[in-house]
Design a protein around this motif. Structure first.
Motif, PDB file in Angstrom:
ATOM      1  N   PRO A  86       0.812  -1.212   0.000  1.00  0.00           N
ATOM      2  CA  PRO A  86       0.000   0.000   0.000  1.00  0.00           C
ATOM      3  C   PRO A  86       0.851   1.271   0.000  1.00  0.00           C
ATOM      4  CG  PRO A  86       0.193  -0.823   2.234  1.00  0.00           C
ATOM      5  CD  PRO A  86       0.945  -1.798   1.367  1.00  0.00           C
ATOM      6  N   GLU A 102      -3.135   6.977   0.575  1.00  0.00           N
ATOM      7  CA  GLU A 102      -4.084   7.032   1.694  1.00  0.00           C
ATOM      8  C   GLU A 102      -4.164   8.441   2.276  1.00  0.00           C
ATOM      9  OE1 GLU A 102      -4.889   5.016   6.090  1.00  0.00           O
ATOM     10  OE2 GLU A 102      -2.891   4.874   5.185  1.00  0.00           O
ATOM     11  N   ARG A 282      -7.877   8.338   3.874  1.00  0.00           N
ATOM     12  CA  ARG A 282      -8.962   7.494   3.397  1.00  0.00           C
ATOM     13  C   ARG A 282      -8.427   6.337   2.582  1.00  0.00           C
ATOM     14  NH1 ARG A 282      -6.436   9.809  -0.382  1.00  0.00           N
ATOM     15  NH2 ARG A 282      -7.417  11.068  -1.983  1.00  0.00           N
ATOM     16  N   ARG A 283      -9.299   5.352   2.398  1.00  0.00           N
ATOM     17  CA  ARG A 283      -8.972   4.200   1.575  1.00  0.00           C
ATOM     18  C   ARG A 283      -9.064   4.609   0.098  1.00  0.00           C
ATOM     19  NH1 ARG A 283     -11.923  -1.209   3.239  1.00  0.00           N
ATOM     20  NH2 ARG A 283     -13.746   0.112   2.963  1.00  0.00           N
ATOM     21  N   GLN A 288      -5.751  -0.147  -0.102  1.00  0.00           N
ATOM     22  CA  GLN A 288      -7.058  -0.780  -0.085  1.00  0.00           C
ATOM     23  C   GLN A 288      -7.446  -1.374   1.268  1.00  0.00           C
ATOM     24  OE1 GLN A 288      -7.400  -3.458  -3.461  1.00  0.00           O
ATOM     25  NE2 GLN A 288      -6.355  -2.005  -4.805  1.00  0.00           N
ATOM     26  N   HIS A 290      -8.246  -0.946   5.563  1.00  0.00           N
ATOM     27  CA  HIS A 290      -9.058  -0.018   6.342  1.00  0.00           C
ATOM     28  C   HIS A 290      -8.300   1.285   6.594  1.00  0.00           C
ATOM     29  CE1 HIS A 290     -11.945  -3.231   8.230  1.00  0.00           C
ATOM     30  NE2 HIS A 290     -12.123  -3.065   6.928  1.00  0.00           N
ATOM     31  N   SER A 291      -9.055   2.372   6.675  1.00  0.00           N
ATOM     32  CA  SER A 291      -8.477   3.682   6.944  1.00  0.00           C
ATOM     33  C   SER A 291      -9.352   4.400   7.957  1.00  0.00           C
ATOM     34  CB  SER A 291      -8.327   4.469   5.638  1.00  0.00           C
ATOM     35  OG  SER A 291      -7.550   5.638   5.842  1.00  0.00           O
TER      36      SER A 291
END
Length: 321
Positions: A86, A102, A282-283, A288, A290-291
């Motif tokens: 990520p 993110e 945020r996602r 991908q 959790h955020s």
């Protein structure tokens, strides 16, 4: 990954004593025994095509590398960068690929940039820098040399993916923690510690470590989670905080300023306090998991899912004695 060109910039400066230990620490930080995914990440890095960009912009909200590519090269870039998921800090534009990270890390930069001492010609340290987004912004703001340190190898490889095209050897991100900086080095004009203090079991010791990296009169840029309250208020989460298990101390800004004065810093002042929104963290397709939206109470967004005050972050500046 080869860091020789970047480390050569330490010679003849206050950073030179660090060369006695830094290469061994880098090797340990990239140990395959500790990080089994490292070969896969390096495979993605090495899959990037050899291209010379016609545009490099380090002084915009989106770090941008651009130029002509063909369809095959663009597919290689997209696939390689997605292999480094990520992506937490950014955003980045790499030719036709936009990495929607993110965090909107540019928002944090916008909040702090008007307040800090000008970075032109400075030697800068960014502690816990992640993929190096803010390191690029520091260089874009005129810093002479920028060193980012972060113990997570994925972030080092992500930085190297940008460095593959940018090729600026006055910026480097190394797989180190602040404990690897020699005690009393006092080599940096500006030191950033953003999103680190609340992960430390001993915040006072962390502040002392930061102080020892700075030359006399150098500037500390400290960004961390805080709570509302006065000089005697500090939250110590009993369990997790916003689903993070390694959160230890969340002080009020008054207490945080007190800690800084207690550890010898001068001219301590809070320049920004902002509640983190689900627009800033945020996602996305590039992160991908959790955020923030999954970490706060959906019915009471002013609280985390554990019932603590929702994330609020302060930026505090101070000068080393």
């Amino acid at each position: 990954m080869n860091f020789d060109a970047f480390l050569s910039g330490f010679r003849g400066t206050a950073l030179e004593p660090w060369l006695a230990t830094i290469e061994a620490d880098i090797e340990a930080g990239l140990s395959l025994k500790r990080y089994g995914d490292l070969p896969r990440w390096l495979e993605s890095l090495h899959a990037l095509p050899e291209l010379k960009p016609s545009l490099i912009n380090l002084d915009s909200d989106t770090i941008t590398v651009d130029g002509p590519t063909n369809e095959t090269q663009q597919q290689q870039i997209e696939q390689a960068l997605r292999g480094l998921h990520p992506w937490r800090k950014g955003p980045f534009q790499v030719f036709d690929t936009f990495i929607d990270t993110e965090w909107r890390s540019d928002w944090k930069w916008q909040r702090l940039a008007p307040h800090i001492a000008p970075l032109e010609g400075r030697t800068v340290l960014d502690v816990g820098c992640g993929s190096g987004y803010h390191c690029w912004r520091m260089r874009g703001a005129g810093a002479d040399l920028v060193l980012g340190i972060d113990p997570t190898p994925l972030f080092i490889v992500q930085f190297q993916a940008l460095q593959h095209f940018i090729q600026d050897q006055r910026v480097g991100v190394l797989p180190l923690g602040i404990e690897h900086v020699p005690a009393g080095l006092k080599a940096f004009d500006t030191v950033f510690s953003m999103g680190i203090l609340y992960h430390r079991r001993s915040p006072i010791d962390h502040l002392l470590q930061l102080r020892d990296t700075l030359r006399a009169g150098g500037e500390l840029v400290l960004e961390t989670l805080v709570i509302d309250g006065g000089p005697s208020d500090c939250l110590v989460p009993e369990g997790r905080y916003a689903r993070m298990g390694n959160v230890w101390f969340l002080p009020s800004t008054d207490m945080l300023e007190l800690w800084l004065r207690k550890t010898g810093f001068k001219n301590v002042r809070t320049v920004d306090v902002t509640t983190t929104s689900t627009d800033e963290q945020r996602r996305t397709g590039w992160m991908q998991f959790h955020s923030l939206a999954q970490f706060i109470n959906s019915e009471q967004p002013e609280l985390t899912i554990e019932g603590y005050p929702a994330p609020k972050r302060a930026i505090v500046l101070a000068e080393a004695p």
